[in-house]
Scaffold this motif. Sequence first.
Motif, PDB file in Angstrom:
ATOM      1  N   MET A   1     -12.276  -1.295  99.309  1.00 16.26           N
ATOM      2  CA  MET A   1     -11.838  -2.032 100.490  1.00 16.26           C
ATOM      3  C   MET A   1     -10.310  -2.030 100.544  1.00 16.26           C
ATOM      4  O   MET A   1      -9.660  -2.079  99.526  1.00 16.26           O
ATOM      5  CB  MET A   1     -12.328  -3.472 100.409  1.00 16.26           C
ATOM      6  CG  MET A   1     -13.820  -3.581 100.217  1.00 16.26           C
ATOM      7  SD  MET A   1     -14.661  -3.945 101.726  1.00 16.26           S
ATOM      8  CE  MET A   1     -16.333  -3.731 101.191  1.00 16.26           C
ATOM      9  N   THR A   2      -9.787  -1.992 101.710  1.00 18.17           N
ATOM     10  CA  THR A   2      -8.349  -1.947 101.891  1.00 18.17           C
ATOM     11  C   THR A   2      -7.902  -3.223 102.571  1.00 18.17           C
ATOM     12  O   THR A   2      -8.172  -3.430 103.741  1.00 18.17           O
ATOM     13  CB  THR A   2      -7.972  -0.730 102.750  1.00 18.17           C
ATOM     14  OG1 THR A   2      -8.685  -0.781 103.969  1.00 18.17           O
ATOM     15  CG2 THR A   2      -8.273   0.556 102.024  1.00 18.17           C
ATOM     16  N   GLY A   3      -7.259  -4.094 101.826  1.00 12.63           N
ATOM     17  CA  GLY A   3      -6.720  -5.365 102.261  1.00 12.63           C
ATOM     18  C   GLY A   3      -7.318  -5.981 103.482  1.00 12.63           C
ATOM     19  O   GLY A   3      -6.976  -5.670 104.563  1.00 12.63           O
ATOM     20  N   GLY A   4      -8.229  -6.826 103.408  1.00  8.52           N
ATOM     21  CA  GLY A   4      -8.823  -7.509 104.534  1.00  8.52           C
ATOM     22  C   GLY A   4      -9.433  -8.803 104.054  1.00  8.52           C
ATOM     23  O   GLY A   4      -9.196  -9.232 102.933  1.00  8.52           O
ATOM     24  N   PRO A   5     -10.239  -9.443 104.871  1.00 13.17           N
ATOM     25  CA  PRO A   5     -10.870 -10.694 104.459  1.00 13.17           C
ATOM     26  C   PRO A   5     -11.889 -10.444 103.355  1.00 13.17           C
ATOM     27  O   PRO A   5     -12.462  -9.362 103.254  1.00 13.17           O
ATOM     28  CB  PRO A   5     -11.554 -11.169 105.744  1.00 13.17           C
ATOM     29  CG  PRO A   5     -11.811  -9.912 106.515  1.00 13.17           C
ATOM     30  CD  PRO A   5     -10.645  -9.021 106.220  1.00 13.17           C
ATOM     31  N   GLU A   6     -12.112 -11.441 102.522  1.00 10.82           N
ATOM     32  CA  GLU A   6     -13.116 -11.309 101.465  1.00 10.82           C
ATOM     33  C   GLU A   6     -14.514 -11.623 101.974  1.00 10.82           C
ATOM     34  O   GLU A   6     -15.501 -11.206 101.372  1.00 10.82           O
ATOM     35  CB  GLU A   6     -12.771 -12.214 100.284  1.00 10.82           C
ATOM     36  CG  GLU A   6     -11.663 -11.650  99.410  1.00 10.82           C
ATOM     37  CD  GLU A   6     -12.033 -10.293  98.810  1.00 10.82           C
ATOM     38  OE1 GLU A   6     -12.895 -10.252  97.916  1.00 10.82           O
ATOM     39  OE2 GLU A   6     -11.459  -9.283  99.240  1.00 10.82           O
ATOM     40  N   THR A   7     -14.597 -12.389 103.044  1.00 11.81           N
ATOM     41  CA  THR A   7     -15.886 -12.664 103.674  1.00 11.81           C
ATOM     42  C   THR A   7     -15.810 -12.290 105.148  1.00 11.81           C
ATOM     43  O   THR A   7     -14.739 -12.334 105.755  1.00 11.81           O
ATOM     44  CB  THR A   7     -16.284 -14.136 103.535  1.00 11.81           C
ATOM     45  OG1 THR A   7     -15.277 -14.957 104.137  1.00 11.81           O
ATOM     46  CG2 THR A   7     -16.445 -14.517 102.072  1.00 11.81           C
ATOM     47  N   LEU A   8     -16.950 -11.941 105.689  1.00 10.48           N
ATOM     48  CA  LEU A   8     -16.993 -11.423 107.050  1.00 10.48           C
ATOM     49  C   LEU A   8     -18.324 -11.794 107.678  1.00 10.48           C
ATOM     50  O   LEU A   8     -19.378 -11.624 107.050  1.00 10.48           O
ATOM     51  CB  LEU A   8     -16.828  -9.898 107.016  1.00 10.48           C
ATOM     52  CG  LEU A   8     -17.067  -9.118 108.303  1.00 10.48           C
ATOM     53  CD1 LEU A   8     -16.038  -9.484 109.363  1.00 10.48           C
ATOM     54  CD2 LEU A   8     -17.027  -7.616 108.013  1.00 10.48           C
ATOM     55  N   ARG A   9     -18.300 -12.321 108.898  1.00 15.22           N
ATOM     56  CA  ARG A   9     -19.537 -12.558 109.633  1.00 15.22           C
ATOM     57  C   ARG A   9     -19.710 -11.449 110.671  1.00 15.22           C
ATOM     58  O   ARG A   9     -18.803 -11.168 111.465  1.00 15.22           O
ATOM     59  CB  ARG A   9     -19.529 -13.929 110.310  1.00 15.22           C
ATOM     60  CG  ARG A   9     -20.726 -14.136 111.230  1.00 15.22           C
ATOM     61  CD  ARG A   9     -20.984 -15.583 111.573  1.00 15.22           C
ATOM     62  NE  ARG A   9     -21.729 -16.224 110.493  1.00 15.22           N
ATOM     63  CZ  ARG A   9     -22.441 -17.344 110.652  1.00 15.22           C
ATOM     64  NH1 ARG A   9     -22.484 -17.956 111.829  1.00 15.22           N
ATOM     65  NH2 ARG A   9     -23.093 -17.868 109.636  1.00 15.22           N
ATOM     66  N   ILE A  10     -20.890 -10.836 110.634  1.00 12.10           N
ATOM     67  CA  ILE A  10     -21.217  -9.721 111.524  1.00 12.10           C
ATOM     68  C   ILE A  10     -22.291 -10.171 112.500  1.00 12.10           C
ATOM     69  O   ILE A  10     -23.224 -10.903 112.125  1.00 12.10           O
ATOM     70  CB  ILE A  10     -21.698  -8.498 110.719  1.00 12.10           C
ATOM     71  CG1 ILE A  10     -20.581  -8.007 109.788  1.00 12.10           C
ATOM     72  CG2 ILE A  10     -22.151  -7.376 111.645  1.00 12.10           C
ATOM     73  CD1 ILE A  10     -21.005  -6.868 108.870  1.00 12.10           C
ATOM     74  N   ALA A  11     -22.195  -9.712 113.753  1.00 10.50           N
ATOM     75  CA  ALA A  11     -23.188  -9.996 114.780  1.00 10.50           C
ATOM     76  C   ALA A  11     -23.770  -8.687 115.297  1.00 10.50           C
ATOM     77  O   ALA A  11     -23.030  -7.809 115.754  1.00 10.50           O
ATOM     78  CB  ALA A  11     -22.561 -10.772 115.938  1.00 10.50           C
ATOM     79  N   ALA A  12     -25.086  -8.538 115.195  1.00 10.87           N
ATOM     80  CA  ALA A  12     -25.795  -7.348 115.665  1.00 10.87           C
ATOM     81  C   ALA A  12     -26.604  -7.718 116.905  1.00 10.87           C
ATOM     82  O   ALA A  12     -27.404  -8.658 116.876  1.00 10.87           O
ATOM     83  CB  ALA A  12     -26.704  -6.806 114.569  1.00 10.87           C
ATOM     84  N   ALA A  13     -26.434  -6.973 117.982  1.00  8.78           N
ATOM     85  CA  ALA A  13     -27.046  -7.324 119.258  1.00  8.78           C
ATOM     86  C   ALA A  13     -28.452  -6.755 119.404  1.00  8.78           C
ATOM     87  O   ALA A  13     -28.724  -5.614 119.029  1.00  8.78           O
ATOM     88  CB  ALA A  13     -26.184  -6.826 120.408  1.00  8.78           C
ATOM     89  N   ALA A  14     -29.338  -7.562 119.992  1.00  8.90           N
ATOM     90  CA  ALA A  14     -30.570  -7.100 120.624  1.00  8.90           C
ATOM     91  C   ALA A  14     -30.328  -7.326 122.113  1.00  8.90           C
ATOM     92  O   ALA A  14     -30.393  -8.466 122.599  1.00  8.90           O
ATOM     93  CB  ALA A  14     -31.772  -7.878 120.120  1.00  8.90           C
ATOM     94  N   TYR A  15     -30.012  -6.263 122.821  1.00  9.99           N
ATOM     95  CA  TYR A  15     -29.342  -6.363 124.118  1.00  9.99           C
ATOM     96  C   TYR A  15     -30.259  -5.900 125.243  1.00  9.99           C
ATOM     97  O   TYR A  15     -30.681  -4.736 125.270  1.00  9.99           O
ATOM     98  CB  TYR A  15     -28.080  -5.509 124.074  1.00  9.99           C
ATOM     99  CG  TYR A  15     -27.192  -5.587 125.286  1.00  9.99           C
ATOM    100  CD1 TYR A  15     -26.311  -6.652 125.460  1.00  9.99           C
ATOM    101  CD2 TYR A  15     -27.199  -4.586 126.249  1.00  9.99           C
ATOM    102  CE1 TYR A  15     -25.481  -6.713 126.558  1.00  9.99           C
ATOM    103  CE2 TYR A  15     -26.366  -4.632 127.353  1.00  9.99           C
ATOM    104  CZ  TYR A  15     -25.506  -5.702 127.511  1.00  9.99           C
ATOM    105  OH  TYR A  15     -24.682  -5.763 128.601  1.00  9.99           O
TER     106      TYR A  15
END
Length: 301
Positions: A1-15
């Motif tokens: 990983m290259t310098g970013g947040p240690e935690t991340l919330r991802i949203a996947a769409a059912a669109y």
Amino acid sequence: MTGGPETLRIAAAAYPLDVLDSWEGYVRKLETWVAGAAEAGAQLLVFPEYGSLELATLAGPEVAADLERSLRAVAGLLDKVDALHSALAARFGVHILGASAPVFDPAFGPRPANRARLYAPSGPSGAQDKQIMTCFERSPWEVIGGGPLRLFDTALGRIGVLICYDSEFPLLGRALAEADILLVPSCTDTEHGYWRVRLGTQARALENQCIAVMSSTVGAAPWSPAVDVNVGAGGIFAPPDTGFPANGVLGVGALNAPGWTFADIDLAAIRKVRATGDVRNRAHWPEQAGREGAPEAVCLR
């Protein structure tokens, strides 16, 4: 990983694909979707393959019902679509993989490619074209493969995109082995298709020891001969190894239920599983070299 947040919330769409009454109606729809994900704390939003085809309804039912005319109608709006997604990414401070769309790029000849674009909140965006076409895309649609695979270096880490069918080919996934997160926007019209893409997505998470995110179109769109039936769900997957669920499923939506599926990602867990996981699929991949040829024939009759 290259310098970013240690935690991340991802949203996947059912669109779901709608008949739009105006461009302003499309803007309101996208604003509502992005605002909802951002308010839930998501930093990376993933829309599906061919979700853009609802824009063909702005040209009227006759155009939307015609394969070729619908492709060209959507392609003609992409400058406005890009501007809208860029503005929403900046306004809500999120990264957005926009729904893929047909793009008539002179570099590839007279036929369209299927292109998704990743928008960063700081302003830049990058495009990824589908590599391998399904049977329907080949004929009668005549959609073609476009530009090469790309690896996007973002504030959230390295991101790769495999559009739908591309997720079912392990060498394409391996080409993106440096990605921390693989995004798989999909559009499938049967449960078989949904599961093919989902299993491909999960296999890529296993092989590359990364996070893999599947988004889907869902519901009926009888006005279109191309996306009239849509079966799918959002899903976020990890390698089934140390630090992750035993089945690798971080989050999955109910089949054909519109909305976002969320999962919180510990990015340090990706680094750890790659270095000290129970298995090392990503590191051991080169050991296949020389073993992939024709098998030795052994007669047991």
